[in-house]
Motif scaffolding. Structure first.
Motif, PDB file in Angstrom:
ATOM      1  N   UNK A  84       0.982  -1.465  -0.150  1.00  0.00           N
ATOM      2  CA  UNK A  84       0.338  -0.235  -0.057  1.00  0.00           C
ATOM      3  C   UNK A  84       0.692   1.293   0.240  1.00  0.00           C
ATOM      4  N   UNK A  85       1.749   0.498   0.112  1.00  0.00           N
ATOM      5  CA  UNK A  85       3.303   2.670   0.335  1.00  0.00           C
ATOM      6  C   UNK A  85       4.552   1.990   0.187  1.00  0.00           C
ATOM      7  N   UNK A  86       5.602   2.511  -0.363  1.00  0.00           N
ATOM      8  CA  UNK A  86       6.293   2.396  -0.488  1.00  0.00           C
ATOM      9  C   UNK A  86       6.707   4.188  -0.079  1.00  0.00           C
ATOM     10  N   UNK A  87       8.059   3.150   1.058  1.00  0.00           N
ATOM     11  CA  UNK A  87       8.931   4.115   1.491  1.00  0.00           C
ATOM     12  C   UNK A  87       9.867   4.871   1.330  1.00  0.00           C
ATOM     13  N   UNK A  88      10.937   5.798   1.768  1.00  0.00           N
ATOM     14  CA  UNK A  88      12.487   6.126   1.351  1.00  0.00           C
ATOM     15  C   UNK A  88      12.938   7.143   2.516  1.00  0.00           C
ATOM     16  N   UNK A  89      13.968   6.592   3.976  1.00  0.00           N
ATOM     17  CA  UNK A  89      14.147   7.496   4.538  1.00  0.00           C
ATOM     18  C   UNK A  89      15.580   8.200   4.650  1.00  0.00           C
ATOM     19  N   UNK A  90      15.530   9.294   4.254  1.00  0.00           N
ATOM     20  CA  UNK A  90      16.386  10.029   3.934  1.00  0.00           C
ATOM     21  C   UNK A  90      17.056  10.624   5.019  1.00  0.00           C
ATOM     22  N   UNK A  91      18.852  10.720   5.589  1.00  0.00           N
ATOM     23  CA  UNK A  91      19.152   9.941   5.194  1.00  0.00           C
ATOM     24  C   UNK A  91      19.077   8.512   6.041  1.00  0.00           C
ATOM     25  N   UNK A  92      19.840   7.812   5.332  1.00  0.00           N
ATOM     26  CA  UNK A  92      19.230   6.528   5.489  1.00  0.00           C
ATOM     27  C   UNK A  92      20.222   6.205   7.457  1.00  0.00           C
TER      28      UNK A  92
END
Ligand code: P61
Length: 458
Positions: free
Chosen positions: A176-184
């Motif tokens: 249901x969602x794609x996440x991207x953590x900045x910075x990792x």
């Protein structure tokens, strides 16, 4: 200059207590050799976390006095909303008292049992909130991101093939969602490139899956893009942030990091229907939509902090202060995760203390020694925090890396403090064979690192 000096001067000081070695030996023994149990006022330099530990500016403190504590429609909310909309570009802005509440509200609204959420690497609160909803949190970071010695400039990047493979495997209806953590954060504070953000966004669009950022350290990520990615050298941090967020549908944010405040967070998104449902939930658990568990003055401090964090002189100092500490250690042969990330230096405890096996917690041995020797608080991110138990044998399965994180609070410590930290670690490194491991005396069933009691192995 290779390492710029502090772009601020000090107007108020907070004295630090300097304890003796004997006092520290007594304190850590009483604390069961657990650094979380040490009273903070007995610590000289506290590198436990960069979260909620920033020093606010005179401008932010002045803003607190303009706090409008009306239950509904506080003027500070409108300032906060306008600021978030300007930088992040999302239509609906929902305040929360910290990042994990934003995660919880988002996932409560969209996840069902058996769903799958891809991320570069989920931070522990994100993973816990996904799993709490009986969904699966999967990490799709590029392989270089898991290798402490690989010098890839964007080690936080998502592996597009891994992401596509996950969507194929589970089917888009279960994602249901794609996440991207900045910075990792969990990968060493490593940045994600604009190119990679564009690619993740294209995959999301192709499958009709919403794409959100975990934006805690967005400004630090933007600085790395400006520094390392072709075509961004002449853009402002604001322009880079606006472009970055233009590829997404929303974000969760802990303002305790790049909001430069001690408490606060938010959830922002374009979808009106999601926002409506989440706002109803917010009113149930946090408060009315124009304060979300915060005071009006807190919202004012966040609005001002979000503008200040875009200042390139501040970011240049910030990123280079972290690098300054990392390079001092690296030069003297202390093994660290490279390249140095944005908010922390990670010492590779496995290579630092090869004579201490994972089941005797090499990272914790370094954490304890650093406190006893120099009054510095760091945190173990290794077997004590992350090991799993084999369900059949009950034996410990260590994580891939045994790390010690030195997280640097924003605008709090000077470069002389960093030099002191480096000297202490280099000294310990020279005498590293003398360090001994630890055994567990008490542990809780989950998140044991917070409350465990340990004893030194003779
Ligand atoms: C930290 F040991 N980070 O790095 P909240 N996403 C990301 C984070 O880094 C993050 C949150 C969401 C912390 C604090 C911390 O077990 C721990 O405002 C990328 O803290 O709710 C927080 O934001 C959550 C440290 C949190 C921990 C939980 O030090």
């Amino acid at each position: 200059m290779q390492f710029p000096a502090e772009p601020f001067r000090i107007k108020v000081v907070e004295p630090l207590k300097i304890t003796s070695r004997e006092e520290r030996e007594k304190l850590i023994k009483e604390a069961g050799y657990n650094i979380f149990m040490i009273p903070a006022d007995s610590i000289y330099i506290d590198l436990l976390t960069d979260s909620g530990t920033s020093a606010m500016s005179d401008n932010q403190w002045a803003g607190l006095m303009l706090g409008d504590e009306s239950y509904a429609g506080s003027k500070n909310y409108y300032h906060f909303e306008e600021t978030v909309r300007h930088i992040f570009g999302f239509k609906n802005v929902i305040p929360t008292h910290q990042g994990r509440v934003a995660e919880n509200l988002l996932f409560s609204n969209i996840l069902k049992e058996g769903d799958v959420v891809p991320n570069n690497i989920h931070f522990d609160t994100t993973r816990a909130n996904v799993e709490y909803h009986k969904a699966q949190a999967i990490d799709c970071v590029i392989d270089e991101g898991m290798d402490p010695q690989n010098l890839h400039p964007f080690k936080g990047n998502m592996d597009i093939d891994k992401l596509e493979a996950a969507i194929q495997k589970y089917g888009k209806d279960r994602v249901p969602i794609i996440l991207l953590t900045v910075t990792n954060n969990s990968g060493g504070g490593q940045p994600v490139s604009m190119q990679n953000i564009r690619e993740v966004s294209a995959v999301a669009k192709k499958h009709g899956i919403p794409f959100f950022f975990d934006a805690c350290r967005f400004a630090e990520n933007c600085y790395f893009i400006k520094e390392r990615e072709d075509g961004y050298q002449d853009k402002t941090i604001l322009e880079i942030a606006q472009e970055m967020f233009s590829y997404a549908d929303g974000c969760t944010m802990s303002a305790k990091k790049d909001g430069l405040v001690n408490i606060g967070g938010f959830l922002a998104m374009n979808d009106d229907e999601w926002a409506q449902r989440i706002t109803n939930m917010l009113i149930l658990i946090e408060g009315f939509k124009t304060y979300g568990g915060l005071a009006g003055r807190d919202l004012e401090a966040i609005a001002r902090g979000l503008k200040e964090v875009l200042d390139e002189n501040y970011l240049r100092f910030r990123i280079n202060q972290t690098r300054f500490l990392g390079e001092m250690l690296d030069k003297e042969g202390v093994p660290i995760v490279k390249p140095v990330g944005g908010h922390a230096v990670y010492v590779d405890a496995r290579r630092f203390l090869p004579h201490i096996p994972p089941e005797q917690f090499p990272g914790q041995a370094l954490v304890v020694e650093l406190f006893i020797r120099a009054g510095i608080r760091s945190v173990e991110i290794g077997s004590l925090m992350m090991a799993k138990k084999d369900p059949q044998t009950g034996k410990m399965i260590p994580p891939k890396l045994e790390l010690v994180r030195l997280a640097i609070p924003r605008r709090v410590y000077t470069n002389m403090h960093m030099q002191y930290v480096a000297e202490a670690i280099i000294e310990i490194h020279r005498e590293r064979e003398k360090l001994k491991g630890f055994a567990i005396e008490y542990e809780a069933d989950f998140l044991r690192h917070f409350t465990a009691r340990l004893k030194p192995i003779a």
